[in-house]
Design a protein around this motif. Structure first.
Motif, mmCIF file in Angstrom:
data_model
loop_
_atom_site.group_PDB
_atom_site.id
_atom_site.type_symbol
_atom_site.label_atom_id
_atom_site.label_comp_id
_atom_site.label_asym_id
_atom_site.label_seq_id
_atom_site.Cartn_x
_atom_site.Cartn_y
_atom_site.Cartn_z
ATOM 1 N N GLU A 1 0.834 -1.202 0.000
ATOM 2 C CA GLU A 1 0.000 0.000 0.000
ATOM 3 C C GLU A 1 0.871 1.256 0.000
ATOM 4 O O GLU A 1 0.598 2.221 -0.715
ATOM 5 C CB GLU A 1 -0.934 -0.005 1.215
ATOM 6 C CG GLU A 1 -1.816 1.202 1.322
ATOM 7 C CD GLU A 1 -2.760 1.414 0.153
ATOM 8 O OE1 GLU A 1 -3.192 2.560 -0.051
ATOM 9 O OE2 GLU A 1 -3.063 0.451 -0.584
ATOM 10 N N LYS A 2 1.938 1.244 0.770
ATOM 11 C CA LYS A 2 2.854 2.384 0.809
ATOM 12 C C LYS A 2 3.487 2.586 -0.566
ATOM 13 O O LYS A 2 3.570 3.714 -1.066
ATOM 14 C CB LYS A 2 3.935 2.159 1.861
ATOM 15 C CG LYS A 2 4.910 3.305 1.979
ATOM 16 C CD LYS A 2 5.946 3.048 3.057
ATOM 17 C CE LYS A 2 6.936 4.188 3.141
ATOM 18 N NZ LYS A 2 7.969 3.949 4.163
ATOM 19 N N GLN A 3 3.928 1.502 -1.196
ATOM 20 C CA GLN A 3 4.539 1.602 -2.523
ATOM 21 C C GLN A 3 3.523 2.096 -3.553
ATOM 22 O O GLN A 3 3.857 2.895 -4.421
ATOM 23 C CB GLN A 3 5.101 0.248 -2.947
ATOM 24 C CG GLN A 3 6.343 -0.131 -2.186
ATOM 25 C CD GLN A 3 6.809 -1.549 -2.494
ATOM 26 O OE1 GLN A 3 6.013 -2.421 -2.826
ATOM 27 N NE2 GLN A 3 8.106 -1.768 -2.366
ATOM 28 N N ARG A 4 2.280 1.651 -3.440
ATOM 29 C CA ARG A 4 1.236 2.101 -4.359
ATOM 30 C C ARG A 4 1.023 3.615 -4.232
ATOM 31 O O ARG A 4 0.939 4.326 -5.224
ATOM 32 C CB ARG A 4 -0.080 1.352 -4.075
ATOM 33 C CG ARG A 4 -1.186 1.672 -5.081
ATOM 34 C CD ARG A 4 -2.551 1.223 -4.604
ATOM 35 N NE ARG A 4 -2.997 1.917 -3.403
ATOM 36 C CZ ARG A 4 -3.430 3.185 -3.356
ATOM 37 N NH1 ARG A 4 -3.455 3.917 -4.451
ATOM 38 N NH2 ARG A 4 -3.835 3.727 -2.226
ATOM 39 N N ARG A 5 0.978 4.105 -2.999
ATOM 40 C CA ARG A 5 0.809 5.548 -2.780
ATOM 41 C C ARG A 5 2.013 6.327 -3.302
ATOM 42 O O ARG A 5 1.870 7.388 -3.916
ATOM 43 C CB ARG A 5 0.584 5.840 -1.301
ATOM 44 C CG ARG A 5 -0.780 5.400 -0.799
ATOM 45 C CD ARG A 5 -1.113 5.943 0.584
ATOM 46 N NE ARG A 5 -0.044 5.799 1.560
ATOM 47 C CZ ARG A 5 0.090 4.796 2.423
ATOM 48 N NH1 ARG A 5 -0.794 3.816 2.434
ATOM 49 N NH2 ARG A 5 1.084 4.771 3.284
ATOM 50 N N GLN A 6 3.228 5.789 -3.086
ATOM 51 C CA GLN A 6 4.430 6.456 -3.584
ATOM 52 C C GLN A 6 4.424 6.520 -5.108
ATOM 53 O O GLN A 6 4.748 7.559 -5.687
ATOM 54 C CB GLN A 6 5.689 5.729 -3.090
ATOM 55 C CG GLN A 6 5.959 5.917 -1.619
ATOM 56 C CD GLN A 6 7.091 5.045 -1.119
ATOM 57 O OE1 GLN A 6 7.408 4.015 -1.703
ATOM 58 N NE2 GLN A 6 7.696 5.454 0.005
ATOM 59 N N LEU A 7 4.066 5.431 -5.755
ATOM 60 C CA LEU A 7 4.007 5.421 -7.219
ATOM 61 C C LEU A 7 2.955 6.389 -7.740
ATOM 62 O O LEU A 7 3.159 7.054 -8.756
ATOM 63 C CB LEU A 7 3.732 4.008 -7.739
ATOM 64 C CG LEU A 7 4.893 3.032 -7.595
ATOM 65 C CD1 LEU A 7 4.449 1.620 -7.977
ATOM 66 C CD2 LEU A 7 6.074 3.462 -8.434
ATOM 67 N N ALA A 8 1.834 6.493 -7.029
ATOM 68 C CA ALA A 8 0.792 7.437 -7.425
ATOM 69 C C ALA A 8 1.304 8.871 -7.337
ATOM 70 O O ALA A 8 1.039 9.692 -8.222
ATOM 71 C CB ALA A 8 -0.456 7.251 -6.556
ATOM 72 N N VAL A 9 2.065 9.178 -6.292
ATOM 73 C CA VAL A 9 2.627 10.523 -6.134
ATOM 74 C C VAL A 9 3.652 10.803 -7.230
ATOM 75 O O VAL A 9 3.649 11.882 -7.843
ATOM 76 C CB VAL A 9 3.254 10.690 -4.729
ATOM 77 C CG1 VAL A 9 4.081 11.966 -4.645
ATOM 78 C CG2 VAL A 9 2.179 10.684 -3.666
ATOM 79 N N VAL A 10 4.515 9.840 -7.511
ATOM 80 C CA VAL A 10 5.520 10.007 -8.569
ATOM 81 C C VAL A 10 4.827 10.226 -9.912
ATOM 82 O O VAL A 10 5.221 11.098 -10.696
ATOM 83 C CB VAL A 10 6.476 8.796 -8.618
ATOM 84 C CG1 VAL A 10 7.343 8.821 -9.866
ATOM 85 C CG2 VAL A 10 7.343 8.766 -7.372
ATOM 86 N N ASP A 11 3.777 9.476 -10.174
ATOM 87 C CA ASP A 11 3.031 9.620 -11.414
ATOM 88 C C ASP A 11 2.406 11.010 -11.523
ATOM 89 O O ASP A 11 2.472 11.656 -12.568
ATOM 90 C CB ASP A 11 1.939 8.549 -11.500
ATOM 91 C CG ASP A 11 1.231 8.542 -12.831
ATOM 92 O OD1 ASP A 11 1.921 8.553 -13.875
ATOM 93 O OD2 ASP A 11 -0.025 8.524 -12.833
ATOM 94 N N VAL B 1 3.485 13.765 -10.084
ATOM 95 C CA VAL B 1 4.572 14.731 -10.299
ATOM 96 C C VAL B 1 5.040 14.671 -11.754
ATOM 97 O O VAL B 1 5.256 15.712 -12.386
ATOM 98 C CB VAL B 1 5.735 14.478 -9.320
ATOM 99 C CG1 VAL B 1 6.968 15.291 -9.710
ATOM 100 C CG2 VAL B 1 5.307 14.803 -7.897
ATOM 101 N N ASP B 2 5.195 13.469 -12.299
ATOM 102 C CA ASP B 2 5.614 13.334 -13.704
ATOM 103 C C ASP B 2 4.634 14.025 -14.641
ATOM 104 O O ASP B 2 5.038 14.734 -15.564
ATOM 105 C CB ASP B 2 5.739 11.856 -14.089
ATOM 106 C CG ASP B 2 6.971 11.189 -13.519
ATOM 107 O OD1 ASP B 2 7.872 11.908 -13.029
ATOM 108 O OD2 ASP B 2 7.029 9.941 -13.565
#
Length: 95
Positions: A18-28, A30-31
Motif C-alpha cells: 500500500e505504501k509503494q502504491r501511494r508512492q508510485l501514485a505521487v511520482v506519477d 509529479v511526472d
C-alpha cells in the motif's frame, strides 16, 4: 469464542504494498505535472518570441509584458533550443 474484527490489521507485506502504491501514485502525479509545465513553458517561449518580434527588441517586450529581460532571454533560449531540437530530428529523418 473468538471475535473476528472485520477491520483486520493488514500484514506487513500488505502495508508495504500500500505504501509503494501511494508512492508510485505521487511520482506519477509529479511526472504528469512536470510534463504540463514543460509544455506550458514551450508555449510561453513561442509567445515571448513573437512578442519580441512584435515589439522590436527584448527591452520593449520586457516593458510591454511586464517581464524581466532575463526571463525574456531565458524563453528566447528555450525557443531556440526547441527549434534546434526539431531541426535535428528532421535532419535524422532525411534519407
Amino acid at each position: 469464542m473468538t471475535v473476528q474484527n472485520s477491520d483486520k490489521t493488514l500484514s506487513r507485506k500488505q502495508r508495504l504494498q500500500e505504501k509503494q502504491r501511494r508512492q508510485l501514485a505521487v511520482v506519477d502525479t509529479v511526472d504528469k505535472a512536470e510534463f504540463k509545465v514543460r509544455k506550458a513553458e514551450a508555449e510561453l517561449a513561442v509567445a515571448v518570441t513573437e512578442a519580441v518580434q512584435m515589439f522590436g527588441d527584448e527591452q520593449s517586450a520586457s516593458e510591454a509584458l511586464d517581464m524581466s529581460v532575463e526571463a525574456i532571454r531565458r524563453f528566447l533560449r528555450m525557443a531556440q533550443d526547441e527549434a534546434t531540437g526539431a531541426n535535428d530530428v528532421a535532419e535524422v529523418g532525411r534519407p
